[in-house]
Design an enzyme around this catalytic site. Sequence first.
Site, PDB file in Angstrom:
ATOM      1  N   SER A 151       4.586 -22.301  17.334  1.00 48.40           N
ATOM      2  CA  SER A 151       6.004 -22.120  17.000  1.00 48.40           C
ATOM      3  C   SER A 151       6.568 -20.804  17.505  1.00 48.40           C
ATOM      4  O   SER A 151       7.772 -20.573  17.385  1.00 48.40           O
ATOM      5  CB  SER A 151       6.176 -22.202  15.483  1.00 48.40           C
ATOM      6  OG  SER A 151       5.772 -23.462  14.984  1.00 48.40           O
ATOM      7  N   GLY A 165      -8.167 -48.979  -1.755  1.00 48.04           N
ATOM      8  CA  GLY A 165      -9.586 -48.759  -2.002  1.00 48.04           C
ATOM      9  C   GLY A 165     -10.369 -48.682  -0.709  1.00 48.04           C
ATOM     10  O   GLY A 165      -9.875 -48.183   0.316  1.00 48.04           O
ATOM     11  N   GLY A 166     -11.592 -49.205  -0.722  1.00 50.19           N
ATOM     12  CA  GLY A 166     -12.441 -49.141   0.460  1.00 50.19           C
ATOM     13  C   GLY A 166     -11.836 -49.830   1.662  1.00 50.19           C
ATOM     14  O   GLY A 166     -12.037 -49.398   2.807  1.00 50.19           O
ATOM     15  N   GLU A 206       7.822 -30.598  15.148  1.00 47.83           N
ATOM     16  CA  GLU A 206       9.226 -30.224  14.904  1.00 47.83           C
ATOM     17  C   GLU A 206       9.322 -29.107  13.865  1.00 47.83           C
ATOM     18  O   GLU A 206      10.280 -29.030  13.107  1.00 47.83           O
ATOM     19  CB  GLU A 206      10.058 -31.434  14.465  1.00 47.83           C
ATOM     20  CG  GLU A 206      10.196 -32.513  15.512  1.00 47.83           C
ATOM     21  CD  GLU A 206      10.949 -32.077  16.751  1.00 47.83           C
ATOM     22  OE1 GLU A 206      11.656 -31.059  16.698  1.00 47.83           O
ATOM     23  OE2 GLU A 206      10.806 -32.751  17.787  1.00 47.83           O
ATOM     24  N   VAL A 246       9.270 -30.352  27.120  1.00 45.64           N
ATOM     25  CA  VAL A 246       8.138 -29.547  27.580  1.00 45.64           C
ATOM     26  C   VAL A 246       8.373 -28.105  27.124  1.00 45.64           C
ATOM     27  O   VAL A 246       8.881 -27.267  27.868  1.00 45.64           O
ATOM     28  CB  VAL A 246       7.990 -29.627  29.118  1.00 45.64           C
ATOM     29  CG1 VAL A 246       6.748 -28.890  29.586  1.00 45.64           C
ATOM     30  CG2 VAL A 246       7.924 -31.095  29.558  1.00 45.64           C
ATOM     31  N   PHE A 247       8.007 -27.837  25.870  1.00 45.37           N
ATOM     32  CA  PHE A 247       8.271 -26.532  25.268  1.00 45.37           C
ATOM     33  C   PHE A 247       6.990 -25.783  24.896  1.00 45.37           C
ATOM     34  O   PHE A 247       6.812 -24.621  25.228  1.00 45.37           O
ATOM     35  CB  PHE A 247       9.138 -26.683  24.015  1.00 45.37           C
ATOM     36  CG  PHE A 247      10.412 -27.461  24.220  1.00 45.37           C
ATOM     37  CD1 PHE A 247      11.124 -27.389  25.413  1.00 45.37           C
ATOM     38  CD2 PHE A 247      10.895 -28.280  23.222  1.00 45.37           C
ATOM     39  CE1 PHE A 247      12.301 -28.110  25.603  1.00 45.37           C
ATOM     40  CE2 PHE A 247      12.072 -29.004  23.396  1.00 45.37           C
ATOM     41  CZ  PHE A 247      12.766 -28.913  24.576  1.00 45.37           C
ATOM     42  N   GLU A 293       5.195 -24.924   6.904  1.00 43.85           N
ATOM     43  CA  GLU A 293       5.331 -23.497   6.617  1.00 43.85           C
ATOM     44  C   GLU A 293       6.503 -22.882   7.381  1.00 43.85           C
ATOM     45  O   GLU A 293       7.221 -22.022   6.854  1.00 43.85           O
ATOM     46  CB  GLU A 293       4.030 -22.775   6.975  1.00 43.85           C
ATOM     47  CG  GLU A 293       2.842 -23.155   6.097  1.00 43.85           C
ATOM     48  CD  GLU A 293       2.221 -24.506   6.459  1.00 43.85           C
ATOM     49  OE1 GLU A 293       1.375 -24.986   5.696  1.00 43.85           O
ATOM     50  OE2 GLU A 293       2.584 -25.089   7.514  1.00 43.85           O
ATOM     51  N   GLN A 305      -5.328 -45.188  -1.261  1.00 44.20           N
ATOM     52  CA  GLN A 305      -6.089 -45.219  -2.503  1.00 44.20           C
ATOM     53  C   GLN A 305      -5.931 -46.569  -3.202  1.00 44.20           C
ATOM     54  O   GLN A 305      -6.899 -47.115  -3.741  1.00 44.20           O
ATOM     55  CB  GLN A 305      -5.618 -44.095  -3.431  1.00 44.20           C
ATOM     56  CG  GLN A 305      -6.449 -43.924  -4.689  1.00 44.20           C
ATOM     57  CD  GLN A 305      -7.831 -43.355  -4.417  1.00 44.20           C
ATOM     58  OE1 GLN A 305      -8.058 -42.752  -3.370  1.00 44.20           O
ATOM     59  NE2 GLN A 305      -8.753 -43.546  -5.340  1.00 44.20           N
TER      60      GLN A 305
END
Length: 553
Positions: free
Chosen positions: A292, A507-508, A531, A284-285, A535, A504
């Site tokens: 961050s 496909g569909g 985590e 619980v941070f 960046e 990909q």
Amino acid sequence: MHMEQPLAPLARHLEQLDAPVRDYVAQATAAARARLTRDGAFDAQLAHERQRELHGLAWIATTAEAVTAAAQWGLRLARENRLAAAESLVLRIAIGEYLAQLAGGIAMSQSEIFRPAELGLMQAAMALQADATVAWFLEEGNTAANRSALMQAVRDGATVDDSLVDPDLAMVREQFRRFADERIAPRAHLWHLDDALIPDEVVAEMAALGTFGVCIAPEHGGLGLGKLAMCVVTEELSRAWIAAGSLGTRSEIAGELISLAGTPQQKAQWLPGIASGAVLPTAVFTEPDTGSDLGSLRTRASRTEAGWRIDGNKTWITHAARSDLMTVLARTGDKGYAGLSMFLAPKPRGNDAQPFPAEGMSGGEIQVLGYRGMKEYEIAFEGFAVPADGLLGGVEGQGFKQLMQTFEGARVQTAARAVGVARRAYELGLRYAQERRQFGQAIIAFPRVADKLALMLAETVLARELTYFAATEKDKGRRCDIEAGMAKLLAARVAWSNADLSLQVHGGNGYALEFEISRVLCDARILNIFEGAAEIQAQVVGRGLLARDGGVA
């Protein structure tokens, strides 16, 4: 199996690869230092203005370290006479591609390509390409012929070696792989679609295997196996479903916090239960609007006659309702990191109807795209009571420092989760490409499909070996914040790239919820965020490299 003669040149080139790659990183580091320091000290303002250059350095070093780790893997296989054709092709493709990126440009994201010229490295890049060993990989590495040969070998039944030096760890891998294949993978997609918690009986089975006590010392009921074992366990569980691999993350964080900073009484009280799975913890941070920026946390813990009370708001709390113990980062002092303290806060388990049946605590579920199975919550504390012995280590103002001690292990484990997800994405794409027929043949016969799968496999191996390297450094007792950040940075990118490419290939059909790759894509996306976002990782790695090599503050 004896190494075939055609593979001998590869082994020789692997031996000669370290020097030119490390020299290029050294030149990049020197160039970054010249741009980002003032009077020998790291300049935060310059780093902000030239953030791209700092992060570019991080990606250069990460890519180079992945090349080195892969080369060491190949040399180990060669020494053990197990460097077969599939491994040879993986190495040539992966190293050739990553050397080309070092010399030409590295994708920090889909639209951010960092090129050597941005750090004034054009001459260094030209010298790198001119090195005989590097030139061999550039010419003989990631070629169409090698990619085709790799996928033909796979179609013929070849597998890529994932053996471990330690036979005990090999047994651990086999045990958890079998469990993941039999108990998690067949039902994971249904659990995801139902947005259901991992069933209690499966959690109990994971606990019986030792999942939650891998790194906890035997005297406290754990296995005491170290971070490399933790990576192997996490990778195998995450390959079946990231939620299964991530369930152990909360125990890893809580277990390490208590093991490193707890009082003897706190260790005796909590570690055996965590190791056995009887106590499920949650971290619980994070708070709204802070992300961050932990130094800006506002949740406050105040002393009372009976202990402590917590007031404030937290968000993105994973597995909060079903947990028994919260590790809560709260403010006991003034602004900044020095005012933060860590608390061990017990709570009753909740359920869907009443997730937080505790006085002074309320909250609700955050609906998410993927990463299901544990659920995400926002929590409001209003006079929530914590026992007097709940202050971790019995000391105030050490919460941030205590948490920082766990970041290395948590980021290595997150990298292992990403490797597992990357493997699953590749496996799903391979299976579909072999089964799906178009124009009279399996689509794996089409070069662009085979190309995707070949790079997916090759990059997964590089991410795996870099992650194992970081874990091994941690197990040696060395500081590995840079290596852990690199592993997390690369593995998360590979997991997302693999998932995207695998969809990909589908496909569909890949866009249909009934196909498993739709879940894997959603699961992979979170790995670049939690985590420490990509960046943040690049910032940590870049600044760490300058501090390590130049002594700047």
